[in-house]
Design an enzyme around this catalytic site. Sequence first.
Site, mmCIF file in Angstrom:
data_model
loop_
_atom_site.group_PDB
_atom_site.id
_atom_site.type_symbol
_atom_site.label_atom_id
_atom_site.label_comp_id
_atom_site.label_asym_id
_atom_site.label_seq_id
_atom_site.Cartn_x
_atom_site.Cartn_y
_atom_site.Cartn_z
ATOM 1 C CG ASP A 54 -1.428 1.181 1.829
ATOM 2 O OD1 ASP A 54 -2.199 1.759 0.926
ATOM 3 O OD2 ASP A 54 -1.272 1.812 2.865
HETATM 4 P P1 ADP Z 1 -4.211 4.198 0.133
HETATM 5 O O1 ADP Z 1 -4.420 2.806 -0.337
HETATM 6 O O2 ADP Z 1 -3.196 4.860 -0.528
HETATM 7 O O3 ADP Z 1 -4.023 4.105 1.598
HETATM 8 P P2 ADP Z 1 -7.052 4.872 0.484
HETATM 9 O O4 ADP Z 1 -7.512 3.856 -0.272
HETATM 10 O O5 ADP Z 1 -7.031 5.001 2.071
HETATM 11 O O6 ADP Z 1 -5.733 5.196 -0.071
HETATM 12 O O7 ADP Z 1 -8.122 6.024 0.010
HETATM 13 C C1 ADP Z 1 -8.016 6.468 -1.398
HETATM 14 C C2 ADP Z 1 -8.646 7.826 -1.483
HETATM 15 O O8 ADP Z 1 -10.078 7.794 -1.104
HETATM 16 C C3 ADP Z 1 -7.779 8.912 -0.986
HETATM 17 O O9 ADP Z 1 -6.738 9.097 -1.989
HETATM 18 C C4 ADP Z 1 -8.900 9.844 -0.730
HETATM 19 O O10 ADP Z 1 -9.135 10.427 -2.272
HETATM 20 C C5 ADP Z 1 -10.160 9.362 -0.469
HETATM 21 N N1 ADP Z 1 -9.946 9.214 0.970
HETATM 22 C C6 ADP Z 1 -10.073 8.078 1.843
HETATM 23 N N2 ADP Z 1 -10.259 8.315 2.951
HETATM 24 C C7 ADP Z 1 -10.443 9.568 3.148
HETATM 25 C C8 ADP Z 1 -10.920 10.771 4.190
HETATM 26 N N3 ADP Z 1 -10.887 10.354 5.514
HETATM 27 N N4 ADP Z 1 -11.145 11.953 3.593
HETATM 28 C C9 ADP Z 1 -10.943 12.334 2.391
HETATM 29 N N5 ADP Z 1 -10.889 11.513 1.467
HETATM 30 C C10 ADP Z 1 -10.499 9.955 1.701
HETATM 31 MG MG MG Z 2 -2.789 3.215 3.701
#
Ligand code: ADP
Ligand code: MG
Length: 339
Positions: free
Chosen positions: A2
């Site tokens: 990730d």
């Molecule tokens: P990663 O796989 O890189 O950890 P996530 O799957 O957690 O990313 O999040 C994907 C996308 O969803 C983020 O880039 C953002 O656009 C959106 N997102 C997730 N959680 C939040 C939050 N708490 N507030 C705003 N946007 C969010």
């Molecule tokens: Mg993450």
Amino acid sequence: MDKTGTLTTGKMTVHEVIPMPGTPDTHALLLAGALEDPSEHPIGQAIAREAAARLGPLPAVTDFAALPGAGVQGTVDGRLITVGSRHLLTQLAIAIPEHLRDAVSAAESAGRTAVLVAWDEQAQAGVVLADGLKPQAAPAVAGLRDLGFRPALLTGDNERAAMQVAGQLGIPAEDVFAGVPPEGKVAVLQQLRADGKRVAFAGDGVNDAAALAHADLGVAIGAAADAAIGAADLTLVSGDPSDLATALQLARATLRAIRANLAWASGYNVIAIPLAALGYLNPLFAGVAMSASSLIVVGNSLRLLRYQPATASRRPVMAATAQPIPIADRTVALAEDNQ
Ligand code: ADP
Ligand code: MG
């Protein structure tokens, strides 16, 4: 692996708030900060922290709902507020004015993460966040490759931000899976496994929990969410991604010790038991041999206590590299993804 929180520090900071012309940016930040206050996601925590630091105590949120891998929703000051990705807003049929669409694209092209703040069925502001690579991220990826693994990036973030990070880590574009929602992460792992690959997945968030449970080896990293730790087979408490290579090397060394022990113990018994049964062994000698067999097995296993991983020397000296490395402001030319 990730990206956010696993390879990057996950300690995001708000870089910029871009309001719609006519809306004060503090208004959008206040509402977004209040909504994100209960959020466990690094994006949410950064927005809440910035809002509290700049604007003081935040209003309360009710009906809070986290939509993993997408954003958050809740009611602040009697208004339904949504903060999340462009993709989420599109799914919820929330209009995104051209001005904000362009601002988000520009931020993403610079390798940043951008989310939108919406109320009244329309996006009202964009929040641009900056994150840094963990100092150990690049050595970690190199270390895994040295061990014969094929590092890949699997993230919910947008493709451009993912490509920036992958470029800095030497992960080729074909091994980058971006814009993947939590269920999508499971699907990617299942596809890789169906192709006959054995897959380890390292992640830190609630959005990673399902994938951690579905990988051949699920690894929760650092200050991971409880759901991630619960779903993982292994937790690396330090948050240092290069511990992944260390853990895999230790696992290999352990397996080698198990095999050696099995060979020793069965070899001993295969030879000595028939000899003893046929009366060729003095009982005193047989007793000593039996104890020696146990001691060899235990001693061989105890060598693991002093185990030094081959790639440990790659670990940078903490004091010299404790600063996060900024994600390069290099523009990646990629087709506009119509999220
Ligand atoms: P990663 O796989 O890189 O950890 P996530 O799957 O957690 O990313 O999040 C994907 C996308 O969803 C983020 O880039 C953002 O656009 C959106 N997102 C997730 N959680 C939040 C939050 N708490 N507030 C705003 N946007 C969010
Ligand atoms: Mg993450």
